[in-house]
Design an enzyme around this catalytic site. Structure first.
Site, PDB file in Angstrom:
ATOM      1  N   HIS A  27       0.527  -1.402  -0.277  1.00 40.43           N
ATOM      2  CA  HIS A  27       0.184  -0.100  -0.164  1.00 40.43           C
ATOM      3  C   HIS A  27       0.818   1.263   0.155  1.00 40.43           C
ATOM      4  O   HIS A  27       1.330   1.656   1.091  1.00 40.43           O
ATOM      5  CB  HIS A  27      -1.072   0.014   1.435  1.00 40.43           C
ATOM      6  N   HIS A  67      -2.636  -0.637   7.324  1.00 42.12           N
ATOM      7  CA  HIS A  67      -2.065  -0.998   5.367  1.00 42.12           C
ATOM      8  C   HIS A  67      -0.697  -0.512   5.259  1.00 42.12           C
ATOM      9  O   HIS A  67      -0.132  -0.256   4.241  1.00 42.12           O
ATOM     10  CB  HIS A  67      -3.092  -0.432   4.862  1.00 42.12           C
ATOM     11  N   GLY A 115      -4.453  -3.203  11.545  1.00 41.95           N
ATOM     12  CA  GLY A 115      -4.781  -3.615  10.191  1.00 41.95           C
ATOM     13  C   GLY A 115      -6.047  -3.385   9.969  1.00 41.95           C
ATOM     14  O   GLY A 115      -6.251  -2.775   9.131  1.00 41.95           O
ATOM     15  N   ASN A 186      -7.316  12.728   2.741  1.00 43.83           N
ATOM     16  CA  ASN A 186      -6.615  12.462   1.630  1.00 43.83           C
ATOM     17  C   ASN A 186      -8.557  12.178   0.654  1.00 43.83           C
ATOM     18  O   ASN A 186      -8.585  12.070  -0.476  1.00 43.83           O
ATOM     19  CB  ASN A 186      -6.591  11.344   0.864  1.00 43.83           C
ATOM     20  N   ILE A 188      -9.948   9.510  -0.233  1.00 42.69           N
ATOM     21  CA  ILE A 188     -10.339   8.613  -1.192  1.00 42.69           C
ATOM     22  C   ILE A 188     -10.252   7.308  -0.463  1.00 42.69           C
ATOM     23  O   ILE A 188      -9.957   6.917   0.339  1.00 42.69           O
ATOM     24  CB  ILE A 188      -8.867   8.175  -1.895  1.00 42.69           C
ATOM     25  N   HIS A 262      -3.822   3.409  -4.153  1.00 41.55           N
ATOM     26  CA  HIS A 262      -3.562   2.899  -2.443  1.00 41.55           C
ATOM     27  C   HIS A 262      -2.852   1.257  -2.255  1.00 41.55           C
ATOM     28  O   HIS A 262      -2.171   1.216  -1.514  1.00 41.55           O
ATOM     29  CB  HIS A 262      -5.339   2.570  -2.165  1.00 41.55           C
ATOM     30  N   GLU A 412     -18.886  -2.239  23.691  1.00 40.19           N
ATOM     31  CA  GLU A 412     -18.243  -3.306  24.260  1.00 40.19           C
ATOM     32  C   GLU A 412     -16.685  -3.433  23.442  1.00 40.19           C
ATOM     33  O   GLU A 412     -15.949  -3.588  23.345  1.00 40.19           O
ATOM     34  CB  GLU A 412     -18.872  -4.458  23.878  1.00 40.19           C
ATOM     35  N   PHE A 438     -22.600 -10.950  24.024  1.00 41.07           N
ATOM     36  CA  PHE A 438     -22.208  -9.550  22.864  1.00 41.07           C
ATOM     37  C   PHE A 438     -20.189  -9.718  23.607  1.00 41.07           C
ATOM     38  O   PHE A 438     -19.445  -9.316  22.633  1.00 41.07           O
ATOM     39  CB  PHE A 438     -22.376  -8.413  24.444  1.00 41.07           C
ATOM     40  N   HIS A 474     -30.248 -12.011  24.222  1.00 45.67           N
ATOM     41  CA  HIS A 474     -29.521 -12.018  25.151  1.00 45.67           C
ATOM     42  C   HIS A 474     -28.874 -13.633  25.841  1.00 45.67           C
ATOM     43  O   HIS A 474     -28.594 -13.848  26.390  1.00 45.67           O
ATOM     44  CB  HIS A 474     -29.770 -11.703  26.212  1.00 45.67           C
ATOM     45  N   ARG A 521     -25.474 -16.334  35.692  1.00 44.93           N
ATOM     46  CA  ARG A 521     -26.178 -15.220  35.983  1.00 44.93           C
ATOM     47  C   ARG A 521     -27.465 -16.442  37.529  1.00 44.93           C
ATOM     48  O   ARG A 521     -27.040 -15.725  38.516  1.00 44.93           O
ATOM     49  CB  ARG A 521     -27.003 -14.908  35.234  1.00 44.93           C
TER      50      ARG A 521
END
Lengths: 668, 668
Positions: A27, A67, A115, A186, A188, A262, A412, A438, A474, A521
Site C-alpha cells: 500500500h 496498511h 490493520g 485524503n 479517497i 491505495h 463493547e 455480546f 441475550h 447469572r
C-alpha cells in the site's frame, strides 16, 4: 532536493515506494501522502528513543492505518530502531521483520498490531487512559515520572469505523488531553472518492465528542504540521484531533489523488516518475538513500537518547525521595506474583453456599484488587450485572484519573480495544466485562489481543439460557465455540467457587494469553470433587467411576452442567452403569496438556462419552468422537424463567441420564 | 385523568408497569419515559394499520431500545394488532407472544428483533435505503406507491454504540430524508448518570453526519413532539434526529430519573404510587384499563385502515396504467424463482480454467443481477476485492436511489445491520461483502439475521492464508468455526466453479436461513468430480475409492483444500491405500441431511478419516472422530507469498498423504 527536512520526508517516500515495488504488492498511497506529517512528528515532537524502544515514558505512536506499514518501517529504519535496509527489502516476505501489517512483539518499535481499521484509535485511547492513571498514581510535585503523549495516525477508513466513534466519545468525556490524533484526510477510499459513502463533517463530529480540532490545509507544510501538534499539546483539557489534508500517493504524477494509489505497487515507471518528480538523485536506482539523510536522522535521534537519560535521572531522584512509591512502581511493572496469590488463604477461602459464578468472580476481583495493585477494569455499562466493580477503588473520570473502575459506556468493541491499549502501554493489568452474548461485539479485539499475545481478561457473564427471561437475543449459544476456536485464547467456564478462583488465577497470572471467563447469572452448588490444581489443567475427574478400569462411559460437563452430570452419574450407578464425570472448565488448557494426562482423563478406549453443556454442540466432537453424544442446544434459546428453559431444552439430570444410558447401550 | 390523549399515554405507562411487575422482572424505565412520544407518533403521525401489519407501504417503526418492549407491546395491544391483555399478562413467560425483547416473526407488528443496542438504528437505515430504492424503481408521476417513513426510537445506549455512528454517517451521506430518529434522552445509564461515560454533544454529532436536528424540551409535551415529527417529515433532503428530553421511569416518584428505574420492576408499592401520581382510577387494581381508552385507540386506528384502502386504490390504478411495472413489483415481492434459476444454462455454464472462487462469485452476482431483479448489494469499501459489483446496475447514492450497488464505506457492522433492514423491509434481496477475517465485525448482525430467519447473503472473500502477504491480521483461522457454530446459518466454502454456483443458488433461494459464502483470493482448479446437486446436500463423494466396500479411509476437504485431498488420494493409491475423497462445501447443510445420506457419505465403520482445511481444526472432531486426524492450522498465519505459506503450514499433497498414511496405519 531542497532543504534537508524535505529531503528526509522524500527519503521516507522513496524507501516506502521502493519496498512496495520490490514486494510487488502493498500500500504505497498512505506513506506517500502522510510522509510529511509523520516526519515532522517523529523528528521534532515525538519523545522517543530508538535505542530503547521500551523506555516507559516514551510518547506512544500508533499507525492506525496499518496498511501504510512502510511509513512506520521507514521511520523505524531511519530513527535507529534496528530495522535494516535489508529488512526493508524483505517487505512482506515470509518470516521477515516487515510484514504487511505492523505486528507488535514481532518488530521492535511497533506499539500495536494494526490493520483492522479503527482498532488503533481504540488502542490509542487505552494507552492514554493508562498514562493518565499511572500519572495520577505515581507523579509527585516536581517529579512527573509519567508524562507522555499518545499519537495515533489514521485515515478515512479509521474514521468510518464505529470503533473510533466509540473510543473518541469516551476520550472526550474523560478529557484525555494527551491523546493527539492525526487524521490523514485524503478523501479517497478503495471504492473511490469518499463522497460515495462519507460526506460527514468529521471535524464537527470530533468537536461534538469534546476534542480540540485543528486543521492543516497543506499536508506537506512541515511548519504548519508542527504548529498544530504544539497547539494540540498545549490543550490541557481536551484531546486533540488534527485534520491534515493530504493527497493519497503524493508525488507520483500518475497516481496521486486516485484510489489506485491505495493498495497496489505504483509500477516501476511510476516509481521512477515519483523520484524524478521529487528531484531524487539517480531515479533509476532503487533503495538509493543519500548519506546526508542518514546523518540528519542520526542527529535528530540524539534528542531521544538525551531525553531518556534525563528521565532516568528524574527516576533516580524519585526513587530516593519516594522509595515506597518506587517499589510500587516496580510492582506495577512486574508480572502479578503467582506464588503469593497461590499462597493467599483469603483468596482461596472455601465456599459452601450456592453462588452464581459471576458473584464469585466479583469476589475474586475484589481480592485481586489488593493482591494486584496494577489491576484496573470495568464494564460496558453492565458493572452491576457483571459484578466487575472494585469496591473503594474509585471511579476513573476526567476528575479522578486515579480511580481504578473504568466506565466504558455501551461500547463493547472500543472497550476491548482500550483494554488492549491499556495492556500494551505497560504498567497495568486490566479486565473488561459485558454479557457473554455480546462477546460477539468484542471478537475482533479479542483476536488482536490473542495475536499480540497480551493477557487481557474478559469477564463474560450471563452465560447460557440461564439468562432466562431476557430471551434469545441475550442467550449465548455459539459464543463458547466462537471463543474456543480462537487461537491463543483461554476460555474458562467454571462450575463452582473453586473453579472460578482457579480461572481468575490463571487469567491474572497469564503472560502471553488472554483469558475469557464465562460465568453464570444463576446460582450453582459447590461441588465436593472440585479441585484448584486439577482445574488449572483444563479438565479433570471431578467424580470417579466406581471401577475406573472397567467404567462404562464418561460424562463431560462444564460450568452449570457439571452438577447435572454428577446427578446422572448417581442415577445410573443404581442401574449398574458405572460412569466417570469429567469437569472441563477450560478446553483450551486441557488441549495444551501432555498426551499422557489427556489419556488419563479421557482414556481412548472409553468410547461411550456424553458431553453436557447449555450451548451449541459445535466443537464437542473432538471429545465425544463418533460413538458419543451431547446434551446441548440445537438452536436459539427462548424468553422464560430459567428453570423452565433448562427443562424445556433438556438440561435435567433425567435427560442426561437417559442420553448416557442410550450411549452406553449402543456401545455394548 | 386529564384529556383523553394524556389518559392514553398513561394507559401505556400503567400497562407497561403492570406487565413488568407481574413478570417480576423487566425494564419499566424506557416505557414510562417515552410513552408520550410513542403515543403521539403512533396516534397522529405513523401511517399504519393494525389490521394488516404487513401492508407494504406502512411506515416502519423500530424500537431500537428493545429492552423497553412493553412500550411496543402496549402500542400493539391498543392499536389492534391482536396482542391481547392476556398476552400482556404473560410478559416474559415461556412461549408467550411477549418475550423480553421484541422478536420479529414471533409477535405480529414487530418489525425487527431488537435488544442488542444500536442494532435497530442500523436496521432502520437499511429500511430507509430499501424504501428509497423501491420508490426510485417503481414510483410514477402521481402514483407514489412507495412512500413511507421509517422511525426508530432509542436511547443513550443506542447512541453510544459505534454501529449507530456508522449507520447514521451513511444515512446522512445518502440524504435518506424519510428516516426519522427519536432519541429518548434521559441521561441515565445502567452504571449511573451518562456523565460517567457520555458527555458528548449528541445533537452536534448528528448534525455533523448531515441530519436535521430538532429538540423537544419536555418529553411529555405531545404538541411539541408532534410539531417536531412534522418538521422532520418536511425536510426532503436530510434524515432527521429528534432529541426528546425525558425522565427515565417518569411518573414513579421513587424511581424517576434514577438508574434503578431501568432494569427491574418498580415494586408493588411504587406501581401503586405511579398510578396515584398519574391520577389513575383504582390504583390498587392491576391491568385496569378504562373502556374510554380502548374506544379512543379504536377511533385512532381507523385512520390506518382508511389509508391502506386508499393505497390499495392507488395500486389498482397503478396496475392498470403500468402493468409491466406491476408485474415487476410482484416479482420483487416474491421469492426468487428457484426453478428458473436452476434451469438457466447461462448461470450454470461450465468453467474449465482455474479461477478464484471470489471471481466466480462475482460472475454469479452478475448473472443473478438479471435473474433476480430485486437483488441489491455491496461491500464495506472492498468491492474491487470482494468482486461484489453489479456491472451497469448503477450506484446507490443521494443522487441516484435507483442504483443497485451499495457503497457502505468501511463500516462492516452497520453494513450487516442495514442488510437486515433491507431484507426486513420486504421487496428486496441483498448481499453484503467484506474480507472473511472481518466476519468478526459483522458477527452480531449475522446472529440477528439467523435469529430473525431472514435470508441475507454474506460474500466473504480472502478466506485463508491464501491471503498471503497481508499477513495474520487479514488471514482467517477461526472464522469458519465461528460461523459454522452459528445456529441457522449456512456456511459454504466452495471448491470450484460448480460448487460456487451451487452455493450462490442455495443462498439466493434460501427462505429463512442466511448464507455465508467463503471464497478464495487465489485461483483454484476445476474439479472433475464436482457436482451441483450433490454439493447442494452439503457434502458428497467427489472422488470415489477404488473399492468403496473395503476402502481404507476417507479424506474430507473443503474449498481450496479439496484439490490436495485428490492429489493425496492419487499418491496413496499407488501404495495400495484406497481412499475416498469427500468434498464438504457446507457442513451445516450436510448436518441437515437424513441419517442414511450422511452414513452413505461417511460410513460409520470407516474410522481412518482426515479432514483438510486451511483453518483451525475446531469443529472437525464431529467428522474425524477420535481415530481420525486433521491437516489444519494450529495458530495464526503469517505474512508472505501465499504459495510459501501453504507449504510452511503443511498444506501440500505430500503432507496430506503422509497424515493419511499414518492415520490408516494406526487403524490397521
Amino acid at each position: 532536493m531542497g532543504n534537508i527536512d524535505n529531503t528526509c520526508v522524500n527519503a521516507i517516500r522513496v524507501l516506502a515506494a521502493d519496498a512496495v515495488e520490490k514486494a510487488k504488492s502493498g500500500h504505497p498511497g498512505l506513506p506517500l501522502g502522510s510522509a510529511a506529517m509523520a516526519y515532522e512528528l517523529w523528528a521534532n515532537h515525538l519523545n522517543h528513543n530508538g535505542q530503547n524502544p521500551r523506555w516507559p515514558n516514551r510518547d506512544r505512536f500508533i499507525l492506525s492505518g496499518g496498511h501504510g506499514s512502510t511509513l512506520l518501517y521507514s521511520l523505524l529504519h531511519f530513527f535507529g530502531y534496528g530495522l535494516t535496509l535489508e529488512d526493508m527489502k524483505n517487505f512482506r516476505q515470509t518470516d521477515s521483520l516487515t510484514p504487511e501489517h505492523p505486528e507488535y512483539g514481532h518488530t521492535v518499535g511497533v506499539e500495536a498490531t494494526t490493520g483492522p481499521l479503527g482498532a488503533g484509535m481504540g488502542m490509542a485511547v487505552g494507552m492514554a487512559i493508562a498514562e493518565a492513571h499511572l500519572a495520577a498514581v505515581f507523579n509527585k510535585p516536581g517529579k512527573q515520572i509519567v508524562d507522555h503523549y499518545t499519537f495515533a495516525l489514521g485515515g478515512d477508513g479509521c474514521m468510518m469505523e464505529g470503533i473510533s466513534s466509540e473510543a473518541f466519545s469516551l476520550a472526550g468525556t474523560l478529557g484525555l488531553s494527551k491523546l493527539i490524533v492525526l487524521y490523514d484526510s485524503n478523501q479517497i477510499s478503495i471504492e473511490g472518492s469518499t463522497d460515495i459513502a462519507f460526506r460527514e463533517n468529521v471535524q464537527k463530529r470530533m468537536e461534538a465528542f469534546g476534542f480540540q480540532t485543528l486543521t492543516v490545509e497543506d499536508g506537506n507544510d512541515l511548519a504548519a504540521i508542527g504548529k498544530a501538534i504544539e497547539e494540540a499539546k498545549a490543550d490541557k483539557k481536551r484531546p486533540s484531533f488534527i485534520t491534515v489534508k493530504t493527497q493519497i500517493g503524493y508525488g507520483c504524477p500518475a497516481k496521486q489523488g486516485k484510489a489506485s494509489a491505495h493498495g497496489e505497487p505504483l509500477g516501476e515507471d511510476n516509481v521512477k516518475a515519483l523520484k524524478e518528480n521529487l528531484s531524487w538523485p539517480e531515479p533509476d536506482k532503487t533503495f538509493n538513500l543519500p548519506q546526508e539523510v542518514y546523518d540528519h536522522f542520526a542527529e535528530l535521534s540524539k534528542k531521544g537518547a538525551a531525553a531518556e537519560a534525563e528521565w532516568n535521572k528524574l527516576m533516580e531522584a524519585y526513587a530516593k525521595e519516594y522509595p515506597a512509591e518506587k517499589q510500587l512502581w516496580d510492582e506495577y511493572h512486574a508480572a502479578p506474583k503467582a506464588d503469593s496469590i497461590k499462597a493467599n488463604a483469603d483468596y482461596w477461602a472455601s465456599e459452601d453456599k450456592p453462588q452464581a459464578t459471576r458473584n464469585l468472580s466479583g469476589e475474586c476481583i475484589n481480592k485481586l484488587k489488593n493482591l494486584v495493585p496494577q489491576l484496573i477494569g470495568g464494564s460496558a455499562d453492565l458493572a452491576p450485572s457483571n459484578k466487575t466493580y472494585m469496591k473503594d477503588a474509585g471511579d476513573f473520570s476526567a476528575e479522578n484519573y486515579a480511580g481504578r473502575n473504568l466506565h466504558f459506556g455501551v461500547r463493547e468493541l472500543a472497550m476491548a480495544a482500550m483494554a488492549n491499549g491499556i495492556t500494551l502501554h505497560g504498567g497495568l493489568r486490566t479486565y473488561v466485562g459485558t454479557f457473554f452474548v455480546f462477546s460477539d461485539y468484542i471478537k475482533p479485539m479479542v483476536r488482536l489481543a490473542a495475536l499480540m499475545k497480551i493477557p487481557v481478561t474478559y469477564v463474560l457473564t450471563h452465560d447460557s439460557i440461564g439468562v432466562g427471561e431476557d430471551g434469545p437475543t441475550h442467550e449465548p449459544i455459539e459464543q463458547l465455540a466462537m471463543l474456543r476456536a480462537q487461537p491463543n485464547l483461554h476460555v474458562f467456564r467454571p462450575a463452582d467457587a473453586t473453579e472460578t478462583k482457579a480461572a481468575w488465577f490463571a487469567a491474572i497470572t497469564s503472560a502471553k494469553t488472554p483469558t475469557a471467563l464465562v460465568l453464570t447469572r444463576q446460582n450453582l452448588p459447590q461441588l465436593p470433587g472440585s479441585d484448584r490444581d486439577k482445574a488449572l489443567r483444563g479438565a479433570y475427574v471431578v467424580s470417579e467411576a466406581k471401577n475406573p478400569a472397567t467404567m462404562d462411559g464418561i460424562l463431560i460437563g462444564t460450568g452449570s452442567e457439571v452438577q447435572l452430570c454428577l446427578a446422572a452419574q448417581e442415577t445410573l450407578a443404581k442401574e449398574n452403569i458405572d460412569l466417570r464425570v469429567v469437569s472441563m472448565p477450560c478446553m483450551d488448557v486441557f488441549a495444551e496438556q501432555d498426551e499422557a494426562y489427556r489419556e488419563e482423563i479421557l482414556p481412548g478406549k472409553v468410547r461411550a462419552r456424553v458431553a453436557v453443556e447449555a450451548a451449541g454442540d459445535f466443537g464437542w466432537g473432538k471429545y465425544v468422537g463418533l460413538d458419543g453424544a451431547t446434551v446441548t442446544m440445537s438452536g436459539f434459546g427462548a424468553s422464560g424463567p430459567a428453570g423452565q428453559l433448562f427443562k424445556k431444552f433438556g438440561f435435567t439430570a433425567e435427560h442426561v441420564a437417559e442420553v448416557a444410558r442410550q450411549t452406553v447401550a449402543k456401545g455394548r
